[in-house]
Design a protein around this motif. Structure first.
Motif, mmCIF file in Angstrom:
data_model
loop_
_atom_site.group_PDB
_atom_site.id
_atom_site.type_symbol
_atom_site.label_atom_id
_atom_site.label_comp_id
_atom_site.label_asym_id
_atom_site.label_seq_id
_atom_site.Cartn_x
_atom_site.Cartn_y
_atom_site.Cartn_z
ATOM 1 N N ALA A 20 0.840 -1.200 0.000
ATOM 2 C CA ALA A 20 0.000 0.000 0.000
ATOM 3 C C ALA A 20 0.869 1.241 0.000
ATOM 4 O O ALA A 20 2.044 1.208 0.389
ATOM 5 C CB ALA A 20 -0.921 0.014 1.214
ATOM 6 N N ARG A 21 0.262 2.311 -0.438
ATOM 7 C CA ARG A 21 0.882 3.641 -0.381
ATOM 8 C C ARG A 21 -0.163 4.559 0.224
ATOM 9 O O ARG A 21 -1.295 4.626 -0.272
ATOM 10 C CB ARG A 21 1.279 4.082 -1.782
ATOM 11 C CG ARG A 21 1.957 5.420 -1.838
ATOM 12 C CD ARG A 21 2.362 5.707 -3.289
ATOM 13 N NE ARG A 21 2.864 7.040 -3.454
ATOM 14 C CZ ARG A 21 4.148 7.367 -3.429
ATOM 15 N NH1 ARG A 21 5.053 6.432 -3.274
ATOM 16 N NH2 ARG A 21 4.510 8.618 -3.588
ATOM 17 N N ILE A 22 0.209 5.233 1.296
ATOM 18 C CA ILE A 22 -0.713 6.140 1.979
ATOM 19 C C ILE A 22 -0.150 7.545 1.841
ATOM 20 O O ILE A 22 0.977 7.806 2.258
ATOM 21 C CB ILE A 22 -0.866 5.770 3.468
ATOM 22 C CG1 ILE A 22 -1.287 4.304 3.622
ATOM 23 C CG2 ILE A 22 -1.861 6.705 4.150
ATOM 24 C CD1 ILE A 22 -1.192 3.789 5.050
ATOM 25 N N LEU A 42 -5.370 6.174 0.077
ATOM 26 C CA LEU A 42 -4.767 4.855 0.218
ATOM 27 C C LEU A 42 -4.783 4.181 -1.147
ATOM 28 O O LEU A 42 -5.847 3.995 -1.741
ATOM 29 C CB LEU A 42 -5.538 4.013 1.225
ATOM 30 C CG LEU A 42 -5.117 2.554 1.348
ATOM 31 C CD1 LEU A 42 -3.723 2.445 1.947
ATOM 32 C CD2 LEU A 42 -6.110 1.782 2.184
ATOM 33 N N THR A 56 -3.618 0.774 -3.176
ATOM 34 C CA THR A 56 -3.138 -0.608 -3.140
ATOM 35 C C THR A 56 -2.949 -1.041 -4.595
ATOM 36 O O THR A 56 -3.346 -0.321 -5.515
ATOM 37 C CB THR A 56 -4.157 -1.535 -2.440
ATOM 38 O OG1 THR A 56 -5.337 -1.604 -3.234
ATOM 39 C CG2 THR A 56 -4.489 -1.043 -1.043
ATOM 40 N N SER A 87 -7.483 2.644 -5.502
ATOM 41 C CA SER A 87 -7.056 3.863 -4.833
ATOM 42 C C SER A 87 -8.305 4.531 -4.276
ATOM 43 O O SER A 87 -9.272 4.749 -5.011
ATOM 44 C CB SER A 87 -6.358 4.792 -5.826
ATOM 45 O OG SER A 87 -5.930 5.957 -5.177
#
Length: 170
Positions: free
Chosen positions: A73-75, A84, A86, A90
């Motif tokens: 994930a990228r937050i 967020l 994944t 998004s």
């Protein structure tokens, strides 16, 4: 020739004894990066991920990756919103929605302070021998390198987050 050796030794000694002072003290800056491991133990989730967090005064980016460095994930966010992303989707979320989505509470409102070894100055906190409590969380600092926290445990009820920081940049 002997003078050259003496001069060389004096230069080497002088170079090794001069240590540059850091430009900023970690507690006084909002601009920093970390790389490490985040372990999570909660009723709904147990596991660990690699974490890379870049923080600035206005926003943050947290990249989480699993086995073999695959993105989990990228937050990204700021005071107003969280996105967020994944591999599958998004979504824009609030902190409460993020908790429901992840299956555990990730206290982003406070975590940027706690990582630096300080309580959020705008919230009530209580000091204890290994850290403090704030916003219903107990923060324990387990290890420091220089003046930077490199191992900490956060707990709230049955949720435990352990962060081991391998690299600090600020």
């Amino acid at each position: 020739m002997r003078r050259c050796y003496l001069l060389l030794i004096l230069v080497l000694v002088a170079c090794t004894s001069v240590q540059p002072l850091p430009d900023k003290i970690l507690h006084q800056t909002d601009d920093w990066r970390i790389a490490g491991k985040l372990g999570v133990r909660s009723p709904d989730y147990n596991g660990s991920v690699s974490i890379h967090w870049q923080n600035t005064e206005d926003n943050f980016v947290i990249a989480l990756s699993g086995a073999l460095g695959l993105s989990v994930a990228r937050i990204e966010g700021n005071d107003d919103s969280i996105v967020l992303a994944t591999p599958d989707e998004s979504v824009r979320l609030t902190n409460q929605q993020l908790k429901a989505y992840l299956g555990y509470d990730l206290p982003l409102d406070y975590l940027d302070f706690w990582i630096r070894g300080i309580a959020d100055p705008d919230r009530v906190s209580t000091i204890h021998p290994t850290g403090f409590t704030q916003a219903g969380w107990k923060i324990d600092y387990l290890k420091y390198k220089a003046s930077n926290p490199v191992m900490m445990r956060l707990s709230q009820g049955a949720t435990f987050l352990t962060l081991a920081i391998h690299r600090w940049e600020y």
